[in-house]
Design a protein around this motif. Structure first.
Motif, PDB file in Angstrom:
ATOM      1  N   SER A 170       0.964  -1.060  -0.195  1.00  0.00           N
ATOM      2  CA  SER A 170       0.204  -0.190   0.070  1.00  0.00           C
ATOM      3  C   SER A 170       0.751   1.546  -0.042  1.00  0.00           C
ATOM      4  N   VAL A 171       1.725   1.194   1.070  1.00  0.00           N
ATOM      5  CA  VAL A 171       3.019   2.182   0.302  1.00  0.00           C
ATOM      6  C   VAL A 171       3.795   2.837  -0.247  1.00  0.00           C
ATOM      7  N   LEU A 172       4.300   1.802  -1.105  1.00  0.00           N
ATOM      8  CA  LEU A 172       4.472   2.126  -2.362  1.00  0.00           C
ATOM      9  C   LEU A 172       3.617   2.309  -3.188  1.00  0.00           C
ATOM     10  N   SER A 173       2.431   1.922  -3.102  1.00  0.00           N
ATOM     11  CA  SER A 173       1.339   2.318  -4.226  1.00  0.00           C
ATOM     12  C   SER A 173       1.045   3.439  -4.249  1.00  0.00           C
ATOM     13  N   LEU A 174       1.167   3.697  -3.353  1.00  0.00           N
ATOM     14  CA  LEU A 174       1.453   5.735  -2.324  1.00  0.00           C
ATOM     15  C   LEU A 174       2.022   6.395  -3.303  1.00  0.00           C
ATOM     16  N   ILE A 175       3.121   6.028  -3.272  1.00  0.00           N
ATOM     17  CA  ILE A 175       4.772   6.580  -3.905  1.00  0.00           C
ATOM     18  C   ILE A 175       5.072   6.704  -4.830  1.00  0.00           C
ATOM     19  N   VAL A 176       4.204   5.472  -6.272  1.00  0.00           N
ATOM     20  CA  VAL A 176       4.233   4.966  -7.315  1.00  0.00           C
ATOM     21  C   VAL A 176       3.172   6.168  -7.643  1.00  0.00           C
ATOM     22  N   ALA A 177       1.789   6.076  -7.071  1.00  0.00           N
ATOM     23  CA  ALA A 177       0.218   7.490  -7.682  1.00  0.00           C
ATOM     24  C   ALA A 177       1.388   8.953  -7.447  1.00  0.00           C
ATOM     25  N   LEU A 178       2.180   9.172  -6.530  1.00  0.00           N
ATOM     26  CA  LEU A 178       2.571  10.533  -6.175  1.00  0.00           C
ATOM     27  C   LEU A 178       3.305  10.510  -7.107  1.00  0.00           C
ATOM     28  N   LYS A 179       3.959   9.325  -8.138  1.00  0.00           N
ATOM     29  CA  LYS A 179       5.116  10.141  -8.916  1.00  0.00           C
ATOM     30  C   LYS A 179       4.283  10.656 -10.493  1.00  0.00           C
ATOM     31  N   LEU A 180       2.897   9.525  -9.967  1.00  0.00           N
ATOM     32  CA  LEU A 180       3.041  10.080 -11.153  1.00  0.00           C
ATOM     33  C   LEU A 180       1.995  11.649 -11.461  1.00  0.00           C
ATOM     34  N   GLN A 181       2.099  11.666 -10.106  1.00  0.00           N
ATOM     35  CA  GLN A 181       1.048  13.242 -10.144  1.00  0.00           C
ATOM     36  C   GLN A 181       2.656  14.199  -9.733  1.00  0.00           C
ATOM     37  N   VAL A 182       3.906  13.971  -9.297  1.00  0.00           N
ATOM     38  CA  VAL A 182       4.729  14.653  -8.715  1.00  0.00           C
ATOM     39  C   VAL A 182       6.021  14.322  -9.451  1.00  0.00           C
ATOM     40  N   PRO A 183       6.175  14.327 -10.803  1.00  0.00           N
ATOM     41  CA  PRO A 183       7.708  13.039 -11.777  1.00  0.00           C
ATOM     42  C   PRO A 183       8.940  13.289 -10.621  1.00  0.00           C
ATOM     43  N   SER A 184       8.946  14.355 -10.407  1.00  0.00           N
ATOM     44  CA  SER A 184      10.264  14.565 -10.022  1.00  0.00           C
ATOM     45  C   SER A 184      10.603  13.975  -8.352  1.00  0.00           C
ATOM     46  N   PHE A 185       9.366  13.404  -7.547  1.00  0.00           N
ATOM     47  CA  PHE A 185       9.564  13.133  -6.686  1.00  0.00           C
ATOM     48  C   PHE A 185      10.188  12.019  -6.251  1.00  0.00           C
ATOM     49  N   LEU A 186      10.972  12.010  -5.322  1.00  0.00           N
ATOM     50  CA  LEU A 186      12.613  10.974  -5.256  1.00  0.00           C
ATOM     51  C   LEU A 186      13.012  10.726  -6.553  1.00  0.00           C
ATOM     52  N   SER A 187      13.010  11.245  -7.193  1.00  0.00           N
ATOM     53  CA  SER A 187      13.711  10.934  -8.889  1.00  0.00           C
ATOM     54  C   SER A 187      15.359  11.124  -8.583  1.00  0.00           C
ATOM     55  N   ASP A 188      15.962  11.390  -7.851  1.00  0.00           N
ATOM     56  CA  ASP A 188      17.004  11.772  -7.579  1.00  0.00           C
ATOM     57  C   ASP A 188      17.883  10.445  -8.064  1.00  0.00           C
ATOM     58  N   CYS A 189      17.912   9.115  -7.874  1.00  0.00           N
ATOM     59  CA  CYS A 189      18.446   7.974  -7.151  1.00  0.00           C
ATOM     60  C   CYS A 189      17.774   6.772  -8.137  1.00  0.00           C
TER      61      CYS A 189
END
Lengths: 121, 183, 457
Positions: free
Chosen positions: C38-57
């Motif tokens: 569930s946490v991972l699907s939250l992060i994945v959904a967030l990354k679609l909304q804000v592509p730069s989220f957690l994208s540095d690694c």
């Protein structure tokens, strides 16, 4: 409930049934995997055939090259050779045919493409 | 229907039937495909991949690019892939025979890449796109593939170079016996 | 919804006690994986909304996190929970007292440790491109062995049952259990160990994937639906004589539907047509199961009664989702319609409908039935149960409807507008629901059994 089980050596009985199911699954996997590997080994036959063809082609090419002698050389740099030798040459290097179809650009000097001299085009 | 082995045998039969009908017969038809010339005597296609592109595929797989990018173009009657200008012809089975892992994908959050190498103009353009992305795109910038030197310019890492070589090697701009390019 | 409170159990029965240890292990690990997913699907959904989220690694690219989420959900949550469900249902149907419970416990431990190892490897970049086979190739053999230890006990229970009685749930459990190791080994062999040539890989993968979703997950969940509808409504399954036909046609046709998910792909057209025909033939088992389920519940206001029963309410949502998702697959296997929605969020919504709204809702319902009988105590909070039900139902409804709608609207368009917001809201809702469920379940599993709660029937 299942008191009848207590009279038997239950542990070994359950584990024996379990091993039986595992054996069934293993046999099923083995049958399917064997079918795949048996079908796949046809690729090996095919690869062997490709290797044999390659060797044959190399052989034909070396023989055909031997037929391009200076005595058969035309004034424009092309060669005339017997038809059966030309066929062998084309069989060995099919891409020559493509070069034949292109109009020669640099006086026909560079590619020593065989040209038939018996009137065929 | 009361015996365990009978049920197991029945289920095995259903699985084996679909395995034989789909996979073994598919193997008979597709397992022997070779490279073929577009026309008699011409060079063989698909062309051998450059070594750097093979490394680049590993980068592509490892970054999970297949989650958003497909590598297949459907025939004109099925979907608008060709109308979108992704390739001039549909992709065919022969196009994939040299690939160690086939990544045709199943979901598109971005464009199809099967012919990307023919669409992209230069390495620099691709590097800039990977490093900065573009505004409004769902694709994030892959800044970690680049290092910044002292004078402020960006240098691609080995992964980035390999990835770009791979993306540029993705081309179906040749005719195949199954699908000719329209002249 | 007050079922669990009005009917208490005298104590844990001997059968339940014999399988208690492995079932608890499977349920606890499944819930932990559910929270991870569930946490991972939250992060994945967030990354679609804000592509730069957690994208540095490189560790947190969308591609890798999506792989983690899918594997944690299918192998961590659904498979663990189905181990528990299948074992418990089969033991109670076949009156089976498990003697050597350390074997399934060992299997469960190995399964979860291997999965953890595999997912860490994925996070570090050791993955491949085949959905649900992404983990490094040494992982799957270990997981198959763990599966044989953990999940074959229902078949043992069936083989050693004291009476000759058979119930349709038992067939589905045996079939589903048998399918998983076979397809996993074969797909591993044909994709990673001795890879097939070119697009054969895609064909093999579609065969594996459809079998895994429809037969292992779907078959196990169907068994639970048959069991709980009969058990909790106290009625006999209507048109039961059709259930045999339903079972065999389901297994026969489902395993042929792989190529129907590859329409337009560069595989031979006749294979695609075979897949489409198989997908259409799936109508037979769909109609039969629908007749069985709704024929049993519909008369004498059974639906309304089910709605007031915690387990049946979840199972009912799962049943409806099964019918809807199966019908959607049939309709959108036709070439012209499939061409419009293929590769869009439509197909993702369909898959969510199958693995979440159908399989997972049935598992939730079953857990609400099984855990009290296993622990001899009550669910700590009815409010949390309500919260779980509504968050899960509305969350998945939002996800499915938004996905179907957006995917359908995307055909003919040439841009890649993503409707990330409904997905994000849905993921948040599901997370809330799962958190409520986990809170309730762990409260129950860790609570000391209060003597006062042990009342006789």
């Amino acid at each position: 409930m299942s008191d009848s089980n207590n009279s038997r050596p239950a542990i070994s009985g359950q584990v024996a049934s379990w091993l039986g199911v595992i054996a069934f699954v293993a046999v099923a996997i083995a049958v399917i995997a064997y079918a795949y590997l048996a079908f796949r080994s046809h690729d090996g036959v095919d690869a062997d055939r490709r290797v044999a063809q390659k060797a044959l082609r190399a052989d034909l090419e070396s023989k055909a090259k031997g037929k391009l002698t200076d005595s058969g050389r035309n004034a424009d740099g092309t060669y005339h050779i017997p038809v059966d030798a030309a066929v062998a040459l084309i069989a060995a290097k099919p891409e020559i045919l493509a070069k034949l179809r292109q109009p020669s650009t640099n006086g026909g000097e560079a590619p020593p493409a065989p040209v038939f001299t018996n009137g065929n085009k | 229907m009361k015996n365990l082995n009978l049920i197991l045998a029945g289920v095995f039969f259903t699985l084996a039937a679909s395995f034989g009908g789909l996979l073994l017969s598919g193997q008979v038809q597709l397992g022997q495909l070779n490279r073929a010339p577009a026309e008699e005597g011409g060079p063989l296609f698909p062309a051998k991949e450059p070594g750097l592109a093979i490394q680049g595929r590993q980068v592509y797989i490892s970054l999970g690019c297949v989650a958003c990018h497909t590598q297949q173009v459907r025939p004109a009657g099925q979907g608008n892939d060709i109308a979108r200008g992704w390739a001039a012809r549909p992709s065919v089975a022969r196009d994939y025979i040299l690939q160690s892992q086939v990544l045709i994908g199943s979901h598109r959050l971005g464009p199809d890449l099967v012919n990307y190498g023919a669409r992209v103009k230069s390495d620099d353009e691709l590097h800039t796109y990977l490093r900065t992305s573009v505004a409004g795109s769902v694709m994030p910038a892959y800044g970690f593939l680049y290092t910044q030197s002292k004078d402020g310019s960006f240098r691609p890492t080995e992964d980035a170079v390999a990835l770009v070589a791979y993306l540029k090697s993705l081309k179906i701009d040749y005719s195949s016996p199954e699908a000719k390019l329209k002249q | 919804m007050s079922q669990e409170h009005s009917s208490s159990r005298s104590s844990v029965s001997r059968i339940d006690a014999s399988v208690s240890l492995p079932v608890r292990l499977f349920i606890i690990s499944s819930i932990l994986w559910l929270l991870v997913a569930s946490v991972l699907s939250l992060i994945v959904a967030l990354k679609l909304q804000v592509p730069s989220f957690l994208s540095d690694c490189a560790w947190f690219t969308y591609g890798r996190l999506e792989v983690l989420q899918r594997n944690a959900f299918i192998y961590g949550w659904a498979s663990n929970a189905l181990f528990a469900l299948n074992l418990w249902i089969m033991s109670s149907l076949a009156r089976f007292e498990l003697k050597s419970s350390w074997l399934p416990v060992l299997g469960g431990l190995v399964w979860n440790l291997t999965l953890t190892y595999g997912l860490i490897q994925v996070l570090l970049g050791q993955l491949n491109g085949f959905a649900l086979l992404e983990m490094p190739k040494e992982v799957a053999p270990a997981m198959v062995v763990a599966f044989l230890f953990a999940a074959l006990w229902p078949a043992v229970a069936f083989a050693r049952r004291p009476t000759g009685n058979v119930f349709v749930s038992q067939w589905y459990i045996i079939g589903a259990t048998f399918v998983f190791p076979v397809i996993t080994v074969v797909a591993q062999l044909m994709l990673l160990w001795c890879p097939t040539l070119g697009v054969m890989q895609a064909l093999v993968h579609s065969w594996f994937y459809q079998n895994l979703i429809l037969l292992w997950l779907g078959g196990s969940a169907l068994s639970a639906i048959y069991y709980f509808i009969a058990k909790e409504s106290g009625r006999t399954i209507s048109a039961y004589y059709l259930a045999t036909v339903g079972f065999w046609t389901y297994f026969l046709f489902a395993s042929w539907t792989g190529p129907a998910t590859l329409l337009g792909a560069p595989i031979p057209v006749w294979l695609q047509s075979v897949g489409v025909v198989a997908a259409l033939m799936m109508l037979v088992p769909i109609v039969i199961t629908a007749v069985n389920f709704f024929g049993t519940l519909a008369p004498r206001s059974g639906i309304a009664q089910s709605w007031n029963n915690t387990t049946l309410r979840f199972v009912l949502v799962g049943t409806v989702s099964f019918i809807v998702s199966a019908l959607l697959s049939v309709v959108f296997s036709t070439r012209s319609l499939n061409a419009l929605v293929r590769f869009t969020e439509f197909t993702q919504a369909q898959e969510h409908l199958a693995v979440y709204s159908f399989v997972s809702m049935v598992i939730f319902g079953a857990a609400y039935y099984i855990l009290p009988r296993l622990t001899g105590s009550f669910w700590p909070s009815a409010k949390l149960v309500h919260l779980h039900f509504w968050a899960s139902t509305l969350g998945s409804l939002l996800f499915v409807v938004a996905g179907l709608n957006h995917g359908w609207a995307a055909h003919g368009r040439t841009d890649f507008a993503v409707s990330a917001l409904p997905g994000l809201v849905a993921a948040a809702l599901l997370f809330v629901g799962h958190f409520a469920f986990a809170l309730n379940a762990f409260g129950m599993l860790t609570a000391e059994e209060a003597p006062s709660s042990r009342r006789s029937y």
